[in-house]
Motif scaffolding. Structure first.
Motif, PDB file in Angstrom:
ATOM      1  N   ALA A 194       0.844  -1.206   0.000  1.00 13.83           N
ATOM      2  CA  ALA A 194       0.000   0.000   0.000  1.00 13.83           C
ATOM      3  C   ALA A 194       0.875   1.250   0.000  1.00 13.83           C
ATOM      4  N   HIS A 195       1.955   1.238   0.782  1.00 10.48           N
ATOM      5  CA  HIS A 195       2.881   2.380   0.799  1.00 10.48           C
ATOM      6  C   HIS A 195       3.512   2.594  -0.578  1.00 10.48           C
ATOM      7  N   ILE A 196       3.945   1.512  -1.208  1.00 16.28           N
ATOM      8  CA  ILE A 196       4.634   1.628  -2.498  1.00 16.28           C
ATOM      9  C   ILE A 196       3.688   2.188  -3.562  1.00 16.28           C
ATOM     10  N   LEU A 197       2.448   1.693  -3.609  1.00 14.18           N
ATOM     11  CA  LEU A 197       1.486   2.190  -4.594  1.00 14.18           C
ATOM     12  C   LEU A 197       1.191   3.677  -4.383  1.00 14.18           C
ATOM     13  N   PHE A 198       1.092   4.078  -3.131  1.00 19.42           N
ATOM     14  CA  PHE A 198       0.857   5.498  -2.854  1.00 19.42           C
ATOM     15  C   PHE A 198       2.066   6.341  -3.234  1.00 19.42           C
ATOM     16  N   TRP A 242      -1.964  21.566 -13.042  1.00 22.28           N
ATOM     17  CA  TRP A 242      -2.099  20.125 -13.261  1.00 22.28           C
ATOM     18  C   TRP A 242      -2.001  19.849 -14.757  1.00 22.28           C
ATOM     19  N   LYS A 243      -1.132  18.909 -15.151  1.00 21.48           N
ATOM     20  CA  LYS A 243      -0.854  18.659 -16.560  1.00 21.48           C
ATOM     21  C   LYS A 243      -1.186  17.234 -16.995  1.00 21.48           C
ATOM     22  N   PHE A 244      -1.905  16.474 -16.161  1.00 20.72           N
ATOM     23  CA  PHE A 244      -2.051  15.044 -16.447  1.00 20.72           C
ATOM     24  C   PHE A 244      -3.498  14.606 -16.660  1.00 20.72           C
ATOM     25  N   GLY A 245      -4.411  15.531 -16.847  1.00 16.30           N
ATOM     26  CA  GLY A 245      -5.783  15.167 -17.174  1.00 16.30           C
ATOM     27  C   GLY A 245      -6.667  14.991 -15.951  1.00 16.30           C
ATOM     28  N   GLU A 246      -7.966  15.094 -16.190  1.00 16.48           N
ATOM     29  CA  GLU A 246      -8.940  15.063 -15.094  1.00 16.48           C
ATOM     30  C   GLU A 246      -9.045  13.685 -14.445  1.00 16.48           C
ATOM     31  N   ILE A 247      -9.063  12.618 -15.262  1.00 17.71           N
ATOM     32  CA  ILE A 247      -9.227  11.264 -14.715  1.00 17.71           C
ATOM     33  C   ILE A 247      -8.047  10.895 -13.835  1.00 17.71           C
ATOM     34  N   PHE A 248      -6.839  11.199 -14.296  1.00 15.71           N
ATOM     35  CA  PHE A 248      -5.657  10.877 -13.499  1.00 15.71           C
ATOM     36  C   PHE A 248      -5.609  11.730 -12.237  1.00 15.71           C
ATOM     37  N   CYS A 249      -6.152  12.944 -12.304  1.00 19.88           N
ATOM     38  CA  CYS A 249      -6.247  13.790 -11.110  1.00 19.88           C
ATOM     39  C   CYS A 249      -7.108  13.116 -10.051  1.00 19.88           C
ATOM     40  N   ARG A 250      -8.254  12.597 -10.485  1.00 25.53           N
ATOM     41  CA  ARG A 250      -9.136  11.913  -9.533  1.00 25.53           C
ATOM     42  C   ARG A 250      -8.495  10.635  -8.995  1.00 25.53           C
ATOM     43  N   LEU A 251      -7.716   9.952  -9.838  1.00 29.21           N
ATOM     44  CA  LEU A 251      -7.033   8.740  -9.393  1.00 29.21           C
ATOM     45  C   LEU A 251      -5.986   9.064  -8.332  1.00 29.21           C
ATOM     46  N   VAL A 252      -5.173  10.090  -8.578  1.00 32.55           N
ATOM     47  CA  VAL A 252      -4.147  10.484  -7.606  1.00 32.55           C
ATOM     48  C   VAL A 252      -4.803  10.997  -6.330  1.00 32.55           C
ATOM     49  N   SER A 253      -5.884  11.750  -6.479  1.00 34.95           N
ATOM     50  CA  SER A 253      -6.605  12.245  -5.306  1.00 34.95           C
ATOM     51  C   SER A 253      -7.181  11.100  -4.489  1.00 34.95           C
ATOM     52  N   ALA A 254      -7.688  10.078  -5.173  1.00 30.00           N
ATOM     53  CA  ALA A 254      -8.266   8.924  -4.473  1.00 30.00           C
ATOM     54  C   ALA A 254      -7.196   8.107  -3.767  1.00 30.00           C
ATOM     55  N   MET A 255      -5.984   8.092  -4.323  1.00 26.42           N
ATOM     56  CA  MET A 255      -4.949   7.206  -3.810  1.00 26.42           C
ATOM     57  C   MET A 255      -4.536   7.548  -2.390  1.00 26.42           C
ATOM     58  N   ILE A 256      -4.473   8.834  -2.048  1.00 28.45           N
ATOM     59  CA  ILE A 256      -4.049   9.180  -0.696  1.00 28.45           C
ATOM     60  C   ILE A 256      -5.114   8.774   0.324  1.00 28.45           C
ATOM     61  N   HIS A 257      -6.386   8.873  -0.056  1.00 33.94           N
ATOM     62  CA  HIS A 257      -7.454   8.418   0.845  1.00 33.94           C
ATOM     63  C   HIS A 257      -7.459   6.895   0.947  1.00 33.94           C
ATOM     64  N   ALA A 258      -7.277   6.229  -0.201  1.00 34.62           N
ATOM     65  CA  ALA A 258      -7.214   4.766  -0.181  1.00 34.62           C
ATOM     66  C   ALA A 258      -6.027   4.290   0.649  1.00 34.62           C
ATOM     67  N   HIS A 259      -4.901   4.992   0.536  1.00 28.28           N
ATOM     68  CA  HIS A 259      -3.713   4.641   1.311  1.00 28.28           C
ATOM     69  C   HIS A 259      -3.991   4.745   2.807  1.00 28.28           C
ATOM     70  N   MET A 260      -4.654   5.809   3.207  1.00 28.70           N
ATOM     71  CA  MET A 260      -4.943   5.995   4.625  1.00 28.70           C
ATOM     72  C   MET A 260      -5.846   4.882   5.155  1.00 28.70           C
ATOM     73  N   PHE A 267      -5.015   1.792   7.647  1.00 29.10           N
ATOM     74  CA  PHE A 267      -5.830   1.620   8.851  1.00 29.10           C
ATOM     75  C   PHE A 267      -6.310   0.178   8.980  1.00 29.10           C
ATOM     76  N   LEU A 268      -6.789  -0.408   7.889  1.00 24.06           N
ATOM     77  CA  LEU A 268      -7.278  -1.794   7.930  1.00 24.06           C
ATOM     78  C   LEU A 268      -6.153  -2.763   8.279  1.00 24.06           C
ATOM     79  N   PHE A 269      -4.975  -2.569   7.672  1.00 25.21           N
ATOM     80  CA  PHE A 269      -3.854  -3.464   7.963  1.00 25.21           C
ATOM     81  C   PHE A 269      -3.348  -3.274   9.391  1.00 25.21           C
ATOM     82  N   TYR A 270      -3.325  -2.027   9.878  1.00 27.35           N
ATOM     83  CA  TYR A 270      -2.940  -1.784  11.271  1.00 27.35           C
ATOM     84  C   TYR A 270      -3.899  -2.504  12.218  1.00 27.35           C
ATOM     85  N   VAL A 271      -5.198  -2.369  11.932  1.00 27.55           N
ATOM     86  CA  VAL A 271      -6.202  -3.023  12.783  1.00 27.55           C
ATOM     87  C   VAL A 271      -6.022  -4.539  12.750  1.00 27.55           C
ATOM     88  N   ALA A 272      -5.772  -5.097  11.570  1.00 26.34           N
ATOM     89  CA  ALA A 272      -5.559  -6.544  11.470  1.00 26.34           C
ATOM     90  C   ALA A 272      -4.340  -6.977  12.277  1.00 26.34           C
TER      91      ALA A 272
END
Length: 359
Positions: A134-138, A154-172, A176-181
């Motif tokens: 998870a750390h490496i992907l983020f 921003w120079k990488f398009g709207e879809i990639f913007c949403r992907l990068v924006s989602a990644m930091i939340h997914a990482h968190m 959290f899930l792995f810490y809890v496990a």
């Protein structure tokens, strides 16, 4: 001119007073040509005054202060927004945080992956390996964030913007899930007095594949399909999706996730405190030297990472959601939210903490 002619006529009169009748008669005695000239003169003066007024008004409208209120500025949230583009005064802080995370997190992930590659049978080690993934992907998305904050575009398009924006939340939330496990497995190991292991090596691989399949093929597609599409956003800006919080489902989903994280951390922390108190009572006076105490301190490190890295952002999230809906143009709120979000990435340093604790 007309009035001056009338008064001169009155002043030449031999009587001591000039009656109103004579004054009016003097007005009527003025030639029509002179009346025409007076009329033209009045129109020229009026035209010049109007032109001067319009020029002064145009100058005032072209001042920076008036431009911000009368013209459509660069959007802060969406193209339909009336907010100014966010200031870059806090970009230096974000650049510093993400640079430290990229360098330290990459070094820690490589070191921990090398250390754990020969120890993949226990549930805890499997969770740690997935945590590193998870750390490496983020970390792969961090250079794009740095590019945006450095170039302020921003120079990488709207879809990639949403992907990068989602990644930091997914990482968190993945961390959290792995810490809890990890914490739950270590708590079970304490009460059962044995280490939980997979019966077959492929069990660990299968479990990991199930988790990542759910994340990559269910969570991310839904996020990209539903998040950031209710408004029209400026393609040259990124990470400006606060307008989505006006949607009730998005707002309540945020409240729900924050509440679940808070309650889970509090519950695990209470159990961990109980375990430490139990060890202290069992080994009174010598519990600090017990091997079990050292193991539980390592477990406590996972909880401390969640508290220090995640709770500031999630705690502010409650306040932010309420205030940003009422004040969508608040640059201060946005800056604080982005900095707290960046601090969640500091969880990438957990591997260095584990390595230090191991020695």
């Amino acid at each position: 001119m007309l009035l001056l002619t009338a008064r001169m006529s009155c002043s030449l009169d031999s009587s001591s007073t000039c009656s109103s009748k004579k004054w009016l008669e003097s007005l009527w005695s003025i030639p029509k040509a002179e009346l025409f000239v007076d009329s033209m003169y009045s129109e020229v003066v009026t035209s010049r005054l109007l032109t001067s007024f319009l020029k002064d008004l145009e100058k005032k409208m072209n001042t920076p202060a008036m431009k911000n209120t009368t013209s459509l500025p660069e959007t802060f949230g969406s193209n339909n927004s009336t907010c100014n583009a966010p200031e870059t005064t806090y970009n230096a802080a974000l650049i510093a945080i993400y640079s430290i995370v990229l360098v330290g997190g990459s070094a820690g992930a490589v070191s921990m992956t090398w250390k754990m590659k020969h120890d993949g049978k226990t549930v805890t080690s499997t969770a740690v390996i997935n945590l590193m993934l998870a750390h490496i992907l983020f970390l792969l998305t961090v250079p794009f964030r740095l590019s945006y904050y450095i170039l302020d575009e921003w120079k990488f398009g709207e879809i990639f913007c949403r992907l990068v924006s989602a990644m930091i939340h997914a990482h968190m939330y993945l961390c959290f899930l792995f810490y809890v496990a990890i914490v739950i497995m270590r708590i079970f190991s304490f009460f059962q007095e044995k280490t939980m292991q997979f019966y077959r090596p492929w069990h660990a691989t299968a479990t990991s594949l199930v988790v990542w399949s759910l994340v990559l093929f269910t969570v991310f597609p839904l996020y990209l399909k539903l998040y950031g599409i209710s408004k029209t956003y400026n393609e040259k800006q990124c990470f400006q999706f606060q307008d989505e919080l006006k949607e009730e489902p998005v707002k309540y989903m945020n409240y729900f996730s924050v509440t679940v994280v808070f309650m889970t951390i509090c519950a695990l922390l209470a159990v961990q405190m109980y375990i430490l108190m139990r060890l202290a009572n069992k080994h009174e006076g010598t519990f600090l030297k017990q091997q079990q105490f050292g193991a539980q301190v390592k477990t406590l490190l996972f909880l401390l990472i969640m508290i220090l890295c995640f709770l500031p952002y999630l705690g502010f999230r409650f306040f932010y959601i309420k205030q940003i809906v009422a004040n969508p143009c608040s640059l201060i709120l946005h800056a604080i939210n982005e900095i707290f979000l960046a601090l969640t990435a500091m969880s990438c340093f957990d591997v260095l903490t584990f390595l230090v604790a191991a020695h």
